[in-house]
Design a protein around this motif. Structure first.
Motif, PDB file in Angstrom:
ATOM      1  N   ASP A  29       0.743  -1.173  -0.020  1.00  0.00           N
ATOM      2  CA  ASP A  29       0.131  -0.082   0.011  1.00  0.00           C
ATOM      3  C   ASP A  29       0.888   1.268  -0.066  1.00  0.00           C
ATOM      4  OD1 ASP A  29      -2.546  -1.312   0.086  1.00  0.00           O
ATOM      5  OD2 ASP A  29      -2.726  -1.335   2.260  1.00  0.00           O
ATOM      6  N   GLY A  30       2.180   1.026  -0.186  1.00  0.00           N
ATOM      7  CA  GLY A  30       3.082   2.262  -0.134  1.00  0.00           C
ATOM      8  C   GLY A  30       3.605   2.994   1.092  1.00  0.00           C
ATOM      9  N   TYR A  31       3.522   2.119   2.311  1.00  0.00           N
ATOM     10  CA  TYR A  31       3.695   2.452   3.568  1.00  0.00           C
ATOM     11  C   TYR A  31       4.907   1.958   4.133  1.00  0.00           C
ATOM     12  CZ  TYR A  31      -0.797   4.717   4.098  1.00  0.00           C
ATOM     13  OH  TYR A  31      -1.998   5.537   4.079  1.00  0.00           O
ATOM     14  N   GLU A  32       5.825   2.615   4.962  1.00  0.00           N
ATOM     15  CA  GLU A  32       6.942   2.009   5.636  1.00  0.00           C
ATOM     16  C   GLU A  32       6.457   1.755   6.873  1.00  0.00           C
ATOM     17  OE1 GLU A  32      11.179   3.657   7.079  1.00  0.00           O
ATOM     18  OE2 GLU A  32      10.517   4.292   5.177  1.00  0.00           O
ATOM     19  N   PHE A  33       6.286   0.414   7.167  1.00  0.00           N
ATOM     20  CA  PHE A  33       5.888  -0.239   8.245  1.00  0.00           C
ATOM     21  C   PHE A  33       6.714   0.080   9.475  1.00  0.00           C
ATOM     22  CE2 PHE A  33       4.220  -3.990  10.820  1.00  0.00           C
ATOM     23  CZ  PHE A  33       3.048  -3.746  10.950  1.00  0.00           C
ATOM     24  N   ASN A  34       6.197   0.399  10.604  1.00  0.00           N
ATOM     25  CA  ASN A  34       6.970   0.573  11.945  1.00  0.00           C
ATOM     26  C   ASN A  34       6.417   0.152  13.076  1.00  0.00           C
ATOM     27  OD1 ASN A  34       5.426   2.351  13.051  1.00  0.00           O
ATOM     28  ND2 ASN A  34       5.936   3.867  11.530  1.00  0.00           N
ATOM     29  N   ASP A  35       6.953  -0.071  14.064  1.00  0.00           N
ATOM     30  CA  ASP A  35       6.685  -0.528  15.441  1.00  0.00           C
ATOM     31  C   ASP A  35       5.248  -0.176  15.891  1.00  0.00           C
ATOM     32  OD1 ASP A  35       8.689  -2.413  15.340  1.00  0.00           O
ATOM     33  OD2 ASP A  35      10.047  -1.166  16.673  1.00  0.00           O
ATOM     34  N   GLU A  36       5.103   1.212  15.615  1.00  0.00           N
ATOM     35  CA  GLU A  36       3.755   1.987  16.151  1.00  0.00           C
ATOM     36  C   GLU A  36       2.852   1.458  15.496  1.00  0.00           C
ATOM     37  OE1 GLU A  36       2.235   6.311  17.302  1.00  0.00           O
ATOM     38  OE2 GLU A  36       3.749   6.154  15.698  1.00  0.00           O
ATOM     39  N   MET A  37       2.703   1.338  14.306  1.00  0.00           N
ATOM     40  CA  MET A  37       1.796   0.704  13.453  1.00  0.00           C
ATOM     41  C   MET A  37       1.440  -0.662  13.918  1.00  0.00           C
ATOM     42  SD  MET A  37       2.766   1.913   9.591  1.00  0.00           S
ATOM     43  CE  MET A  37       2.675   3.318   8.868  1.00  0.00           C
ATOM     44  N   LEU A  38       2.599  -1.502  14.147  1.00  0.00           N
ATOM     45  CA  LEU A  38       2.340  -3.026  14.810  1.00  0.00           C
ATOM     46  C   LEU A  38       1.800  -2.921  16.021  1.00  0.00           C
ATOM     47  CD1 LEU A  38       2.698  -5.671  14.160  1.00  0.00           C
ATOM     48  CD2 LEU A  38       5.001  -5.736  15.327  1.00  0.00           C
ATOM     49  N   GLU A  39       1.978  -2.168  16.745  1.00  0.00           N
ATOM     50  CA  GLU A  39       1.318  -2.202  17.867  1.00  0.00           C
ATOM     51  C   GLU A  39      -0.246  -1.809  18.104  1.00  0.00           C
ATOM     52  OE1 GLU A  39       2.579  -3.483  20.804  1.00  0.00           O
ATOM     53  OE2 GLU A  39       4.411  -3.962  19.607  1.00  0.00           O
ATOM     54  N   LEU A  40      -0.473  -0.909  17.211  1.00  0.00           N
ATOM     55  CA  LEU A  40      -1.970  -0.246  17.032  1.00  0.00           C
ATOM     56  C   LEU A  40      -2.721  -1.699  16.556  1.00  0.00           C
ATOM     57  CD1 LEU A  40      -1.384   3.030  15.792  1.00  0.00           C
ATOM     58  CD2 LEU A  40      -2.396   2.458  17.876  1.00  0.00           C
ATOM     59  N   ILE A  41      -2.085  -2.338  15.548  1.00  0.00           N
ATOM     60  CA  ILE A  41      -2.649  -3.511  14.726  1.00  0.00           C
ATOM     61  C   ILE A  41      -2.891  -4.548  15.954  1.00  0.00           C
ATOM     62  CG2 ILE A  41      -2.353  -5.409  13.330  1.00  0.00           C
ATOM     63  CD1 ILE A  41      -0.802  -3.418  11.401  1.00  0.00           C
ATOM     64  N   LEU A  71      -3.804   8.859  14.561  1.00  0.00           N
ATOM     65  CA  LEU A  71      -3.894   8.172  13.557  1.00  0.00           C
ATOM     66  C   LEU A  71      -4.006   8.267  12.255  1.00  0.00           C
ATOM     67  CD1 LEU A  71      -6.688   5.951  15.711  1.00  0.00           C
ATOM     68  CD2 LEU A  71      -4.206   5.485  15.601  1.00  0.00           C
ATOM     69  N   TYR A  72      -4.728   9.578  11.769  1.00  0.00           N
ATOM     70  CA  TYR A  72      -4.705   9.991  10.535  1.00  0.00           C
ATOM     71  C   TYR A  72      -3.137  10.434  10.163  1.00  0.00           C
ATOM     72  CZ  TYR A  72      -9.632   9.563   9.779  1.00  0.00           C
ATOM     73  OH  TYR A  72     -10.868   9.050   9.660  1.00  0.00           O
ATOM     74  N   ASP A  73      -2.285  10.784  10.988  1.00  0.00           N
ATOM     75  CA  ASP A  73      -0.925  11.261  10.422  1.00  0.00           C
ATOM     76  C   ASP A  73      -0.238   9.819  10.296  1.00  0.00           C
ATOM     77  OD1 ASP A  73      -1.470  14.093  11.093  1.00  0.00           O
ATOM     78  OD2 ASP A  73      -0.720  13.757  13.258  1.00  0.00           O
ATOM     79  N   ILE A  74      -0.709   8.913  11.043  1.00  0.00           N
ATOM     80  CA  ILE A  74       0.427   7.687  10.799  1.00  0.00           C
ATOM     81  C   ILE A  74      -0.206   6.983   9.579  1.00  0.00           C
ATOM     82  CG2 ILE A  74       0.781   5.324  11.644  1.00  0.00           C
ATOM     83  CD1 ILE A  74       0.406   6.631  14.349  1.00  0.00           C
ATOM     84  N   PHE A  75      -1.557   6.974   9.304  1.00  0.00           N
ATOM     85  CA  PHE A  75      -2.038   6.263   8.475  1.00  0.00           C
ATOM     86  C   PHE A  75      -2.711   6.869   7.224  1.00  0.00           C
ATOM     87  CE2 PHE A  75      -2.235   3.208  12.082  1.00  0.00           C
ATOM     88  CZ  PHE A  75      -1.721   2.336  11.625  1.00  0.00           C
ATOM     89  N   LYS A  76      -2.723   8.190   7.334  1.00  0.00           N
ATOM     90  CA  LYS A  76      -2.928   9.025   6.306  1.00  0.00           C
ATOM     91  C   LYS A  76      -4.396   9.220   5.793  1.00  0.00           C
ATOM     92  CE  LYS A  76       1.283  10.006   5.804  1.00  0.00           C
ATOM     93  NZ  LYS A  76       1.702  10.721   6.818  1.00  0.00           N
ATOM     94  N   LYS A  77      -5.005   8.143   5.384  1.00  0.00           N
ATOM     95  CA  LYS A  77      -6.367   7.970   5.176  1.00  0.00           C
ATOM     96  C   LYS A  77      -6.970   6.658   5.355  1.00  0.00           C
ATOM     97  CE  LYS A  77      -5.184   6.142   0.748  1.00  0.00           C
ATOM     98  NZ  LYS A  77      -5.506   6.023  -0.796  1.00  0.00           N
ATOM     99  N   GLY A  78      -8.053   6.767   6.276  1.00  0.00           N
ATOM    100  CA  GLY A  78      -8.937   5.526   6.707  1.00  0.00           C
ATOM    101  C   GLY A  78      -8.032   4.763   7.693  1.00  0.00           C
TER     102      GLY A  78
END
Length: 96
Positions: A29-41, A71-78
């Motif tokens: 999806d064009g994102y650079e995955f990071n630990d913060e994203m993983l913890e939210l997931i 959350l919108y800053d991290i994931f941009k949309k939706g």
């Protein structure tokens, strides 16, 4: 990576999920995955396991202690759609 995805890129089988799968889907999806994203997931997955539903963004942000704007800053949309997509959770209701 060979994954069974639906037309929107959601995993068809939740058991196929792993941290590596989440990182791969984010990259697709064009994102650079990071630990913060993983913890939210992981938090969303735990909530789903406990309640059987994907929480709306306001409830999710309150429960994890993160402002929904962040959350919108991290994931941009939706944010919830991407959290669910990368976390092998059902598409959130109200998500187009």
């Amino acid at each position: 990576m060979n994954l069974d995805l639906d037309g929107e890129g959601f995993l068809r089988n939740r058991d196929d999920w792993s941290e590596e799968v989440a990182a791969y889907l984010a990259q697709q999806d064009g994102y650079e995955f990071n630990d913060e994203m993983l913890e939210l997931i992981k938090s969303a997955r735990a909530m789903y396991e406990e309640n059987g539903v994907v929480p709306p963004i306001r409830k999710f942000s309150k429960q994890v202690g993160v402002d929904s704007k962040h959350l919108y800053d991290i994931f941009k949309k939706g944010p919830m759609k991407l959290i669910c997509k990368w976390g092998a959770l059902p598409k959130p209701t109200g998500c187009v």
